[in-house]
Design an enzyme around this catalytic site. Structure first.
Site, PDB file in Angstrom:
ATOM      1  N   TYR A 178      51.059  12.204  26.558  1.00 10.06           N
ATOM      2  CA  TYR A 178      52.147  13.103  26.585  1.00 10.06           C
ATOM      3  C   TYR A 178      51.695  14.459  27.735  1.00 10.06           C
ATOM      4  CZ  TYR A 178      55.761  16.519  26.006  1.00 10.06           C
ATOM      5  OH  TYR A 178      56.706  17.410  26.010  1.00 10.06           O
ATOM      6  N   SER A 192      56.674  21.180  30.339  1.00 17.74           N
ATOM      7  CA  SER A 192      56.059  21.523  29.006  1.00 17.74           C
ATOM      8  C   SER A 192      55.112  22.763  29.235  1.00 17.74           C
ATOM      9  CB  SER A 192      55.608  20.399  28.455  1.00 17.74           C
ATOM     10  OG  SER A 192      55.166  21.047  27.132  1.00 17.74           O
TER      11      SER A 192
HETATM   12  P1  NAP Z   1      65.078  15.523  21.979  1.00 17.20           P
HETATM   13  O1  NAP Z   1      65.992  16.156  21.133  1.00 17.20           O
HETATM   14  O2  NAP Z   1      64.300  14.372  21.345  1.00 17.20           O
HETATM   15  O3  NAP Z   1      66.082  14.760  22.999  1.00 17.20           O
HETATM   16  C1  NAP Z   1      65.354  13.838  24.010  1.00 17.20           C
HETATM   17  C2  NAP Z   1      66.466  13.579  24.918  1.00 17.20           C
HETATM   18  O4  NAP Z   1      65.953  12.269  25.772  1.00 17.20           O
HETATM   19  C3  NAP Z   1      67.627  12.674  23.932  1.00 17.20           C
HETATM   20  O5  NAP Z   1      68.891  12.931  24.457  1.00 17.20           O
HETATM   21  C4  NAP Z   1      67.256  11.141  24.276  1.00 17.20           C
HETATM   22  O6  NAP Z   1      68.469  10.399  24.045  1.00 17.20           O
HETATM   23  C5  NAP Z   1      66.582  11.158  25.672  1.00 17.20           C
HETATM   24  N1  NAP Z   1      65.823  10.035  25.537  1.00 17.20           N
HETATM   25  C6  NAP Z   1      64.772   9.669  25.015  1.00 17.20           C
HETATM   26  N2  NAP Z   1      64.232   8.410  25.270  1.00 17.20           N
HETATM   27  C7  NAP Z   1      64.826   8.084  26.330  1.00 17.20           C
HETATM   28  C8  NAP Z   1      65.025   6.807  27.106  1.00 17.20           C
HETATM   29  N3  NAP Z   1      64.207   5.787  26.747  1.00 17.20           N
HETATM   30  N4  NAP Z   1      66.056   6.506  27.888  1.00 17.20           N
HETATM   31  C9  NAP Z   1      67.048   7.519  28.267  1.00 17.20           C
HETATM   32  N5  NAP Z   1      67.077   8.662  27.382  1.00 17.20           N
HETATM   33  C10 NAP Z   1      65.876   8.837  26.429  1.00 17.20           C
HETATM   34  O7  NAP Z   1      64.045  16.487  22.446  1.00 17.20           O
HETATM   35  P2  NAP Z   1      64.061  17.885  23.555  1.00 17.20           P
HETATM   36  O8  NAP Z   1      63.030  18.551  22.886  1.00 17.20           O
HETATM   37  O9  NAP Z   1      65.397  18.215  23.666  1.00 17.20           O
HETATM   38  O10 NAP Z   1      63.594  17.022  24.976  1.00 17.20           O
HETATM   39  C11 NAP Z   1      63.931  17.434  26.153  1.00 17.20           C
HETATM   40  C12 NAP Z   1      62.606  17.527  27.054  1.00 17.20           C
HETATM   41  O11 NAP Z   1      62.021  18.723  26.770  1.00 17.20           O
HETATM   42  C13 NAP Z   1      61.677  16.434  27.121  1.00 17.20           C
HETATM   43  O12 NAP Z   1      61.311  16.203  28.338  1.00 17.20           O
HETATM   44  C14 NAP Z   1      60.566  16.998  26.355  1.00 17.20           C
HETATM   45  O13 NAP Z   1      59.169  16.522  26.739  1.00 17.20           O
HETATM   46  C15 NAP Z   1      60.537  18.567  26.704  1.00 17.20           C
HETATM   47  N6  NAP Z   1      59.832  19.528  25.801  1.00 17.20           N
HETATM   48  C16 NAP Z   1      60.296  19.621  24.561  1.00 17.20           C
HETATM   49  C17 NAP Z   1      59.447  20.305  23.663  1.00 17.20           C
HETATM   50  C18 NAP Z   1      59.845  20.486  22.379  1.00 17.20           C
HETATM   51  O14 NAP Z   1      59.209  20.906  21.334  1.00 17.20           O
HETATM   52  N7  NAP Z   1      60.991  20.199  21.830  1.00 17.20           N
HETATM   53  C19 NAP Z   1      58.568  21.201  24.262  1.00 17.20           C
HETATM   54  C20 NAP Z   1      58.304  20.919  25.359  1.00 17.20           C
HETATM   55  C21 NAP Z   1      58.977  20.219  26.308  1.00 17.20           C
HETATM   56  P3  NAP Z   1      68.513   8.884  23.488  1.00 17.20           P
HETATM   57  O15 NAP Z   1      67.799   8.738  22.363  1.00 17.20           O
HETATM   58  O16 NAP Z   1      70.136   9.031  23.130  1.00 17.20           O
HETATM   59  O17 NAP Z   1      68.215   7.930  24.426  1.00 17.20           O
END
Ligand code: NAP
Length: 260
Positions: A152, A139
């Protein structure tokens, strides 16, 4: 199964879009997340659209040893993972003395422990075979401390430093390690982190999950070490290194505060 991509957190957001990209390239898939129904829907869609095989392994990766259990299923089925994408991650918002330790413990287990264990297990096999690609979703939070999201931001510092070190160790074995660094992106992340009212997200026109996934996928295929999405994010990440730390801390806090 062939050219297999294992993607964690494939049930929504960036992980789901990465699954679609790999599917469109006829790579077979192993998908991991907790939401069984969402995974099943995606498996059916991708199998019928692209004629690929998809294995779903529903699993809560915040439970220690969950990654080991996923690895055992994959090995038992004789699947060779060519692409490992450690995408599952979560955040939490608030003053540290007011946030929930339970959620933070889950976050540490998910963002750090599971990611490291997957990389150890599948990465070591890739090194033995002499090929493979890993992408860890870091990130822009990896480049400065994050008041109001202390755990985080620190977890993403770990992901960043860890991925860069392994990039150096494994390049001579034919294995690349890419750290993808998205900035704020329109996914389910802000809701899970309880920060939909944060200035970082509220009322902002954010990049879509598919834009970030496309960008990250290209970087992984090229074997790049670090891929920061967005020109402004890249400038901010680089300048944070040189700006006075106390000023950076104040700025990050201001940017993240909730709109009152
Ligand atoms: P998201 O839409 O909330 O997706 C998160 C994914 O992780 C979902 O598929 C969720 O699936 C899974 N997950 C969460 N807790 C889990 C657990 N305990 N066990 C297994 N799977 C789990 O968010 P996203 O933005 O796509 O996140 C993806 C990555 O991008 C993350 O590492 C996040 O830190 C990073 N990121 C996001 C942003 C942003 O602004 N969106 C910015 C920088 C970095 P289930 O709920 O079905 O388990």
């Amino acid at each position: 199964m062939k050219n297999v991509a294992l993607i964690t957190g494939a049930s929504s957001g960036i992980g789901l879009e990465l699954a679609k990209i790999h599917g469109s390239q006829k790579n077979d898939l192993v998908l991991v997340a907790r939401s069984t129904n969402k995974l099943l829907k995606l498996k059916n869609e991708l199998e019928s659209q692209y004629g690929i095989q998809v294995l779903n392994i529903p699993k809560d990766l915040s439970i220690p040893e969950a990654a080991q259990e996923v690895y055992e299923v994959v090995i038992e089925k004789g699947i060779e993972v060519e692409y490992l994408i450690n995408n599952a991650g979560m955040g939490d918002f608030g003053l540290y003395h007011e946030t929930s330790w339970e959620k933070e413990e889950m976050m540490i287990n998910l963002n750090i422990l599971a990611l490291s264990q997957f990389t150890k297990l599948f990465g070591s096999d890739m090194v033995k075979r002499g090929h493979g690609k890993i992408m860890n979703i870091s990130s822009t939070a990896a480049f400065q401390p994050g008041p109001l999201m202390a755990v985080y931001y620190a977890s993403k510092h770990y992901v960043q430093a860890y991925s860069e070190a392994l990039y150096e160790e494994w390049k001579e074995f034919g294995v690349s390690v890419t750290a993808l660094c998205p900035g704020a992106t329109a996914t389910g992340f802000s809701e899970v982190a309880d920060m939909e009212d944060s200035k970082l997200f509220k009322g902002k026109k954010l990049p879509s999950a598919s834009e970030v996934a496309e960008y990250g996928h290209k970087a992984m295929m090229k074997g790049e070490m670090v891929a920061i999405h967005g020109a402004m994010n890249s400038i901010m990440a680089k300048s944070a290194k040189f700006a006075p730390k106390k000023m950076v801390l104040k700025m990050v806090r201001k940017i993240q505060e909730k709109d009152k």
